[in-house]
Design a protein around this motif. Sequence first.
Motif, PDB file in Angstrom:
ATOM      1  N   ALA A 209       0.834  -1.190   0.205  1.00 14.87           N
ATOM      2  CA  ALA A 209      -0.040  -0.045   0.028  1.00 14.87           C
ATOM      3  C   ALA A 209       0.899   1.264   0.023  1.00 14.87           C
ATOM      4  N   THR A 210       0.295   2.335  -0.475  1.00 11.42           N
ATOM      5  CA  THR A 210       0.780   3.897  -0.725  1.00 11.42           C
ATOM      6  C   THR A 210      -0.164   4.581  -0.078  1.00 11.42           C
ATOM      7  N   LYS A 211       0.499   5.880  -0.060  1.00  9.13           N
ATOM      8  CA  LYS A 211      -0.457   7.029   0.223  1.00  9.13           C
ATOM      9  C   LYS A 211      -1.624   7.073  -0.700  1.00  9.13           C
ATOM     10  N   SER A 212      -1.124   7.001  -2.010  1.00  6.97           N
ATOM     11  CA  SER A 212      -2.284   7.271  -2.999  1.00  6.97           C
ATOM     12  C   SER A 212      -3.323   6.034  -2.843  1.00  6.97           C
ATOM     13  N   ALA A 213      -3.123   4.941  -2.467  1.00  9.73           N
ATOM     14  CA  ALA A 213      -3.925   3.756  -2.368  1.00  9.73           C
ATOM     15  C   ALA A 213      -4.759   4.085  -1.114  1.00  9.73           C
ATOM     16  N   ALA A 214      -4.044   4.549  -0.224  1.00  5.31           N
ATOM     17  CA  ALA A 214      -5.079   4.952   0.965  1.00  5.31           C
ATOM     18  C   ALA A 214      -6.010   5.895   0.517  1.00  5.31           C
ATOM     19  N   MET A 215      -5.655   7.043  -0.099  1.00  7.84           N
ATOM     20  CA  MET A 215      -6.535   7.897  -0.624  1.00  7.84           C
ATOM     21  C   MET A 215      -7.797   7.314  -1.407  1.00  7.84           C
ATOM     22  N   ALA A 216      -7.200   6.510  -2.432  1.00  2.17           N
ATOM     23  CA  ALA A 216      -8.031   5.966  -3.318  1.00  2.17           C
ATOM     24  C   ALA A 216      -9.051   5.139  -2.561  1.00  2.17           C
ATOM     25  N   GLY A 217      -8.843   4.381  -1.504  1.00  6.15           N
ATOM     26  CA  GLY A 217      -9.619   3.509  -0.788  1.00  6.15           C
ATOM     27  C   GLY A 217     -10.526   4.565   0.065  1.00  6.15           C
ATOM     28  N   LEU A 218     -10.177   5.791   0.645  1.00  8.83           N
ATOM     29  CA  LEU A 218     -10.781   6.686   1.101  1.00  8.83           C
ATOM     30  C   LEU A 218     -12.011   7.398   0.091  1.00  8.83           C
ATOM     31  N   SER A 219     -11.367   7.669  -1.022  1.00  6.94           N
ATOM     32  CA  SER A 219     -12.459   7.888  -1.996  1.00  6.94           C
ATOM     33  C   SER A 219     -13.791   7.059  -2.103  1.00  6.94           C
ATOM     34  N   ARG A 220     -13.264   5.942  -2.195  1.00  3.21           N
ATOM     35  CA  ARG A 220     -14.112   4.825  -2.468  1.00  3.21           C
ATOM     36  C   ARG A 220     -15.462   4.740  -1.086  1.00  3.21           C
ATOM     37  N   VAL A 221     -14.657   4.754   0.081  1.00  5.56           N
ATOM     38  CA  VAL A 221     -15.558   4.610   1.193  1.00  5.56           C
ATOM     39  C   VAL A 221     -16.170   6.005   1.346  1.00  5.56           C
ATOM     40  N   TYR A 222     -15.809   6.875   1.024  1.00  8.50           N
ATOM     41  CA  TYR A 222     -16.735   8.333   1.163  1.00  8.50           C
ATOM     42  C   TYR A 222     -17.825   8.237   0.215  1.00  8.50           C
ATOM     43  N   LEU A 223     -17.681   7.584  -0.791  1.00  5.02           N
ATOM     44  CA  LEU A 223     -18.629   7.859  -2.155  1.00  5.02           C
ATOM     45  C   LEU A 223     -19.793   6.754  -1.540  1.00  5.02           C
ATOM     46  N   ALA A 227     -20.433  10.972   1.360  1.00  4.79           N
ATOM     47  CA  ALA A 227     -19.850  12.123   2.006  1.00  4.79           C
ATOM     48  C   ALA A 227     -18.921  12.499   0.628  1.00  4.79           C
ATOM     49  N   TYR A 228     -19.775  13.308  -0.104  1.00  2.00           N
ATOM     50  CA  TYR A 228     -19.089  13.576  -1.564  1.00  2.00           C
ATOM     51  C   TYR A 228     -18.207  14.765  -1.472  1.00  2.00           C
ATOM     52  N   ASP A 229     -18.041  15.624  -0.486  1.00  2.00           N
ATOM     53  CA  ASP A 229     -17.005  16.644  -0.579  1.00  2.00           C
ATOM     54  C   ASP A 229     -15.548  15.967  -0.287  1.00  2.00           C
ATOM     55  N   LYS A 230     -15.706  15.037   1.107  1.00  2.00           N
ATOM     56  CA  LYS A 230     -14.612  14.285   1.110  1.00  2.00           C
ATOM     57  C   LYS A 230     -14.063  13.605   0.420  1.00  2.00           C
ATOM     58  N   ALA A 231     -15.078  12.754  -0.492  1.00  2.00           N
ATOM     59  CA  ALA A 231     -14.533  11.746  -1.488  1.00  2.00           C
ATOM     60  C   ALA A 231     -13.735  12.562  -2.630  1.00  2.00           C
ATOM     61  N   GLU A 232     -14.358  13.820  -3.001  1.00  2.00           N
ATOM     62  CA  GLU A 232     -13.696  14.520  -4.013  1.00  2.00           C
ATOM     63  C   GLU A 232     -12.185  14.795  -3.577  1.00  2.00           C
ATOM     64  N   ARG A 233     -12.020  15.448  -2.226  1.00  2.00           N
ATOM     65  CA  ARG A 233     -10.678  15.727  -1.751  1.00  2.00           C
ATOM     66  C   ARG A 233      -9.813  14.483  -1.609  1.00  2.00           C
ATOM     67  N   MET A 234     -10.134  13.328  -1.559  1.00  2.00           N
ATOM     68  CA  MET A 234      -9.469  12.254  -1.463  1.00  2.00           C
ATOM     69  C   MET A 234      -9.141  11.722  -2.847  1.00  2.00           C
ATOM     70  N   THR A 235     -10.002  12.010  -3.715  1.00  2.00           N
ATOM     71  CA  THR A 235      -9.788  11.692  -5.275  1.00  2.00           C
ATOM     72  C   THR A 235      -8.714  12.851  -5.972  1.00  2.00           C
ATOM     73  N   ASP A 236      -8.970  13.867  -5.693  1.00  2.00           N
ATOM     74  CA  ASP A 236      -8.041  14.890  -5.971  1.00  2.00           C
ATOM     75  C   ASP A 236      -6.764  14.638  -5.702  1.00  2.00           C
ATOM     76  N   SER A 237      -6.519  14.300  -4.292  1.00  2.00           N
ATOM     77  CA  SER A 237      -4.906  14.158  -3.821  1.00  2.00           C
ATOM     78  C   SER A 237      -4.462  12.889  -4.406  1.00  2.00           C
ATOM     79  N   ALA A 238      -5.245  11.726  -4.562  1.00  2.00           N
ATOM     80  CA  ALA A 238      -4.441  10.733  -5.296  1.00  2.00           C
ATOM     81  C   ALA A 238      -4.236  10.769  -6.617  1.00  2.00           C
ATOM     82  N   LEU A 239      -4.983  11.583  -7.424  1.00  2.00           N
ATOM     83  CA  LEU A 239      -4.554  11.971  -8.927  1.00  2.00           C
ATOM     84  C   LEU A 239      -3.380  12.751  -8.938  1.00  2.00           C
ATOM     85  N   LEU A 240      -3.287  13.545  -7.829  1.00  2.00           N
ATOM     86  CA  LEU A 240      -2.099  14.542  -7.875  1.00  2.00           C
ATOM     87  C   LEU A 240      -0.725  13.642  -7.775  1.00  2.00           C
ATOM     88  N   ILE A 241      -0.951  12.286  -7.268  1.00  2.00           N
ATOM     89  CA  ILE A 241       0.279  11.377  -7.272  1.00  2.00           C
ATOM     90  C   ILE A 241       0.644  10.659  -8.428  1.00  2.00           C
TER      91      ILE A 241
END
Length: 459
Positions: A209-223, A227-241
């Motif tokens: 696992a990596t930081k981007s994996a954890a954020m992608a996982g959080l994106s899925r969980v929040y979706l 919890a759409y605002d949080k899902a978008e923040r995690m999605t954007d952060s993962a895509l930056l990597i």
Amino acid sequence: MKRIKLGLFLIIVILPIIQGCEHFLDEKADYSFSTPESLNDLRALLDNEVIINQGYPGLTEVGNTDYYLDDVELGNIASYLQDTYLWDSNDEATDPSSWVKPYEAIMVANVVLESINKVPVSDETLYRQVLGEAHFVRGMFMFYLSQLFCQPYDENLSTDQLGLPLKYTANIAEKIERSSLKKTYEQILLDLNTAKDHLPERSSYKTRATKSAAMAGLSRVYLSMAAYDKAERMTDSALLINKELLDYNKINDQIAFPFKADNPEIIYQAYSPWTSAILLSSGTFVSDQFYNAFEEDDLRKALFFTVNANGKISFKGYYTGFRTSFFAGLSVDELYLNKAELLARKGMLAGSLDVLNELRVKRYKSQSYKQLLVAGLNRNEVMNIVLDERRKQLFFRGVRWMDVRRLNKFDNQGIILRRTSAVTGVLKLYELKPNDLRFAYPIPKDVVLMSGLKQNPKQ
């Protein structure tokens, strides 16, 4: 590596005597413990890919209806799997290994987390990585279990709804019981956020696992929680990597399994070779309706599917590089689809389709691709386009069951899952209607009998 004996908890929660799981009892159990003595011992535990990366529950895909099992094969499998496939309401209608394998991985993570502050910290980077990976493993497996054995998350009801057993120590004498759904999700989020704060951005191994994996996982969980605002923040952060997409125009559709296990779109490699027998049966095929939804210049039609000599359609587009129950990992294409959906939900329709076009241009024949345009489309129409694309791209990825649950729960989509079967000798229609209690599978019967856990209600 010193082998860790996981104790009585494995017998109560993980290794019940159930049909199809007899091999777990082939050897006499030894419930003693060997103690990890170094960070490298803990690193080795988390590098056990059979437990950590290959233990995801096949039941995640069993309930979906874009595939089917022909009646001859259905009649040949165990009765409890027939019942599971047809969404029967009895307590046998479940897949025991879909409970067993995740809890086995969770227990390894527990041993690591309980041991990590008892061993010498010779390498701070390794310490943070091992700590983060253990939290990631526990959080992701708990999330998968929540999608199978709990009702969909509801902020207003979650304190009253049944969650999962939250067992986070290696104390074999500690009584286990089901928590609330609220506490279950709180623990999932705590684990994945802790993982995010400790893991490195990248790893040489996609099975770590990596930081981007954890954020992608959080994106899925929040979706899944709406919890759409949080899902978008995690999605954007993962895509930056990592935002690299495969160009399907460059992949050979003539080979048996076109995608490689280390392709650049994969953020975290995980899958399910263990379960379910239904998904790996020679009689398992893709529905004609789903296959025909792919346009002729859509490269996925040839890369994902094989039309057999008998005219029936098989799936071959596994992101694992070979045939498995399903790819259970995390990938960049899912993040693009999350982002497109989240933008559409905010009414940013042109932005949503721009993101979707970035993905689709690498999925269609380059010489014939036509950009999706927002002109004349309303929010619901754009959402339907995005969700249709999500269903196609993420086929056999372990997310459709989650999507049906959340879309019915939060968007009143009214999705009814339907199957027809003549396995009983009479052609019959089977249905799973929105918000049906059967969207939470029964906990395996022997687990309930041995542990005293509350069973999921069916009416």
